[in-house]
Motif scaffolding. Structure first.
Motif, mmCIF file in Angstrom:
data_model
loop_
_atom_site.group_PDB
_atom_site.id
_atom_site.type_symbol
_atom_site.label_atom_id
_atom_site.label_comp_id
_atom_site.label_asym_id
_atom_site.label_seq_id
_atom_site.Cartn_x
_atom_site.Cartn_y
_atom_site.Cartn_z
ATOM 1 N N THR A 1 0.826 -1.196 0.000
ATOM 2 C CA THR A 1 0.000 0.000 0.000
ATOM 3 C C THR A 1 0.869 1.258 0.000
ATOM 4 O O THR A 1 1.773 1.400 0.818
ATOM 5 C CB THR A 1 -0.922 0.026 1.234
ATOM 6 N N GLY A 2 0.608 2.132 -0.939
ATOM 7 C CA GLY A 2 1.303 3.412 -0.984
ATOM 8 C C GLY A 2 2.639 3.405 -1.690
ATOM 9 O O GLY A 2 3.293 4.445 -1.775
ATOM 10 N N LEU A 3 3.076 2.267 -2.213
ATOM 11 C CA LEU A 3 4.381 2.208 -2.861
ATOM 12 C C LEU A 3 4.350 2.700 -4.309
ATOM 13 O O LEU A 3 5.358 3.142 -4.832
ATOM 14 C CB LEU A 3 4.934 0.774 -2.846
ATOM 15 N N ALA A 4 3.209 2.612 -4.962
ATOM 16 C CA ALA A 4 3.134 2.968 -6.382
ATOM 17 C C ALA A 4 3.182 4.476 -6.579
ATOM 18 O O ALA A 4 2.640 5.248 -5.787
ATOM 19 C CB ALA A 4 1.869 2.399 -7.002
ATOM 20 N N GLY A 5 3.838 4.886 -7.648
ATOM 21 C CA GLY A 5 3.835 6.290 -8.029
ATOM 22 C C GLY A 5 2.582 6.621 -8.813
ATOM 23 O O GLY A 5 1.710 5.767 -9.032
ATOM 24 N N THR A 6 2.477 7.855 -9.254
ATOM 25 C CA THR A 6 1.281 8.273 -9.985
ATOM 26 C C THR A 6 1.133 7.536 -11.313
ATOM 27 O O THR A 6 0.033 7.426 -11.851
ATOM 28 C CB THR A 6 1.334 9.784 -10.252
ATOM 29 N N SER A 7 2.226 7.018 -11.854
ATOM 30 C CA SER A 7 2.160 6.272 -13.109
ATOM 31 C C SER A 7 1.592 4.875 -12.927
ATOM 32 O O SER A 7 1.234 4.211 -13.898
ATOM 33 C CB SER A 7 3.563 6.151 -13.721
#
Length: 514
Positions: free
Chosen positions: A203-209
């Motif tokens: 959770t929360g590791l992904a960037g906006t891409s």
């Protein structure tokens, strides 16, 4: 940012054809592609569609793997560098063996490529220990792939690789317990953790891409643990954007692309007014702790930060050098926190910035110079963790050292002149020159010649002729990510910078600075 530039009215010493080429590169900033990676393509080939079908999520990746196996049974870059070939071959072999086991390949199409991959790995296991070109996160990824290969009962010499398992444990020990994934470089290689992650930890590791750690392979692994629509869209978009249908080893990397292209062109002598519209966007993505290779999804690093400082200062923006302080170590500067080995080129880029304020950074400058002196090979040249060719770090070092520590750079200059090929080019791996490595050499010689009071007209003229003859040819993969790759715009800008720098040097009495 693709601002229109009227090159006919741009005041510059560079000739108009080079200016038009530069304008074309600048118009594509942030859109430049990098070459496909067998390693990352293999990791995407392992994704399955949801139950009940459980088919290949990206069947085109399997087709890519089957079409890109080398005649010797390996996968990897054009130049046979052991770490790259090992990790790419093991990843591709595991992916195809799994697909064959799951009956997802055409009958008889998987067994032979898998057998050839296994045979290659068995023949070349001893090469890794003596190879100075370790790919990114190799010590993390390769042991995990070995465990997966063993579960598939692939006949590999597992005992020969036991030392790499030890490296993985030492690497894991560097990360703080409980937060080792968050805001760290480990997000770039989550697949190395295999079954150690829970969905909650992602959770929360992904960037906006939608990418995790700017890595298609890490994002693909995360999708097996915690499927997300954004992650899947990122992978689909990434495959669409590569020219041959494979997956790149880094994505996104739009900030790195912008910074390195602009820095090459700046050092090539292109005027500030020409570059300013493309440097300005760096202000919007600058953070209190510096800058990274993408706008989000990966930590900041001292390499991108140092080069960005130079660019922003070139257009009059004051950027404090204190932002580099957290990257200091007892031995030079770390590119990232928790890394095992420092980067020569990153330290050179930091040195190039710190020497603009020598009175307040004497201790740091002395530390970097000591690190550079101690880390040379044969007391003359350097290998770097981000590039397979010694010419990348060594030529960049010569540009800077010829000005700030000429005695330290003298042996590098002699080495550079002694290793030129008969065709006028340079290459660390081929009996003939490559345009990328030759471009680095040309820029270094142009910068160093006046500082060492040498006439290198013949060497530089022959190298320029080499570049003009071969500049449109395919570029071999020389940059070190999880696998070898070529950042196309960055390399093309380095070649163009060498050409414009040469033209500029002919019209001035002193070579351009670093």
């Amino acid at each position: 940012m693709a601002a229109h530039i009227d090159v006919t009215s741009t005041p510059a010493a560079a000739p108009e054809p080079e200016l038009r080429t530069a304008a074309g590169l600048l118009a594509r900033l942030g859109q430049g592609n990098i070459t496909s990676s067998a390693y990352d393509t293999a990791q995407l080939a392992r994704l399955r569609t949801p139950h009940p079908h459980r088919g290949l999520h990206f069947p085109e990746t399997v087709d890519w793997l089957l079409a890109h196996q080398h005649p010797d049974g390996s996968w990897g870059g054009t130049i046979a560098i052991p770490h790259d070939r090992a990790v790419c071959t093991l990843a591709a072999t595991v992916a195809l063996a799994e697909a064959d086991r799951d009956q997802l390949l055409a009958p008889g199409s998987g067994a032979v490529p898998v057998a050839r991959g296994v045979a290659y790995l068995a023949r070349h296991s001893a090469q890794l220990r003596g190879d100075p070109h370790e790919t990114v996160a190799f010590e993390m990824i390769f042991p995990t792939l070995l465990d997966q290969a063993q579960s598939l009962r692939l006949a590999l010499p597992y005992a020969d690789y036991a030392w790499i398992h030890d490296l993985k444990q030492r690497k894991l020990a560097l990360f703080p317990t409980g937060s080792r994934h968050l805001a760290s470089t480990l997000a770039h290689s989550l697949e190395s953790l295999d079954d150690r992650l829970s969905p909650e930890e992602l959770t929360g590791l992904a960037g906006t891409s939608g990418s995790i750690g700017c890595s298609p392979s890490s994002t693909a692994y995360a999708h097996t643990v915690r499927p997300t629509r954004d992650g899947l869209r990122f992978l689909q978009r990434t495959l669409r954007e590569t020219p041959d249908g494979g997956a790149p080893t880094i994505s996104p990397y739009e900030v790195f692309d912008r910074i390195w292209v602009l820095d090459n062109l700046r050092r090539g002598g292109l005027p500030t007014a020409f570059l300013r519209p493309h440097i300005e966007p760096l202000r919007a993505i600058w953070r209190d702790d510096g800058i990274g290779m993408a706008a989000d999804g990966i930590p900041t690093d001292c390499d991108d930060t140092a080069v960005a400082i130079k660019l922003l200062r070139s257009i009059g923006h004051s950027v404090p050098l204190e932002v580099l302080r957290p990257f200091e170590s007892p031995r030079g500067y770390r590119t990232y926190h928790f890394e095992r080995h420092p980067s020569v080129s990153a330290n050179i880029h930091v040195l190039n910035v710190l020497t603009t304020a020598p009175d307040t950074h004497r201790r740091q400058i002395t530390s970097i110079l000591a690190y550079l002196a101690d880390s040379r090979t044969d007391s003359a040249y350097w290998y770097d963790k981000w590039h397979a060719s010694a010419y990348y770090a060594s030529c960049r070092a010569l540009e800077v050292l010829s000005e700030v520590a000429p005695e330290l750079g003298r042996a590098t200059l002699e080495w550079l002149l002694d290793t030129r090929h008969s065709d006028g080019g340079w290459s660390a791996f081929e009996p003939f020159g490559t345009c990328e490595e030759t471009a680095y050499a040309v820029s270094a010689l142009i910068a160093a010649a006046p500082r060492y009071q040498l006439s290198l007209t013949t060497e530089i003229t022959q190298a320029i002729a080499f570049l003009r003859t071969h500049q449109d040819e395919p570029l071999p993969e020389l940059w070190l990510g999880k696998a070898l790759y070529t950042p196309q715009l960055v390399v093309r800008s380095a070649i163009l910078a060498a050409l414009t720098r040469h033209h500029t040097s002919l019209t001035t009495t002193k070579g351009p600075g670093a």
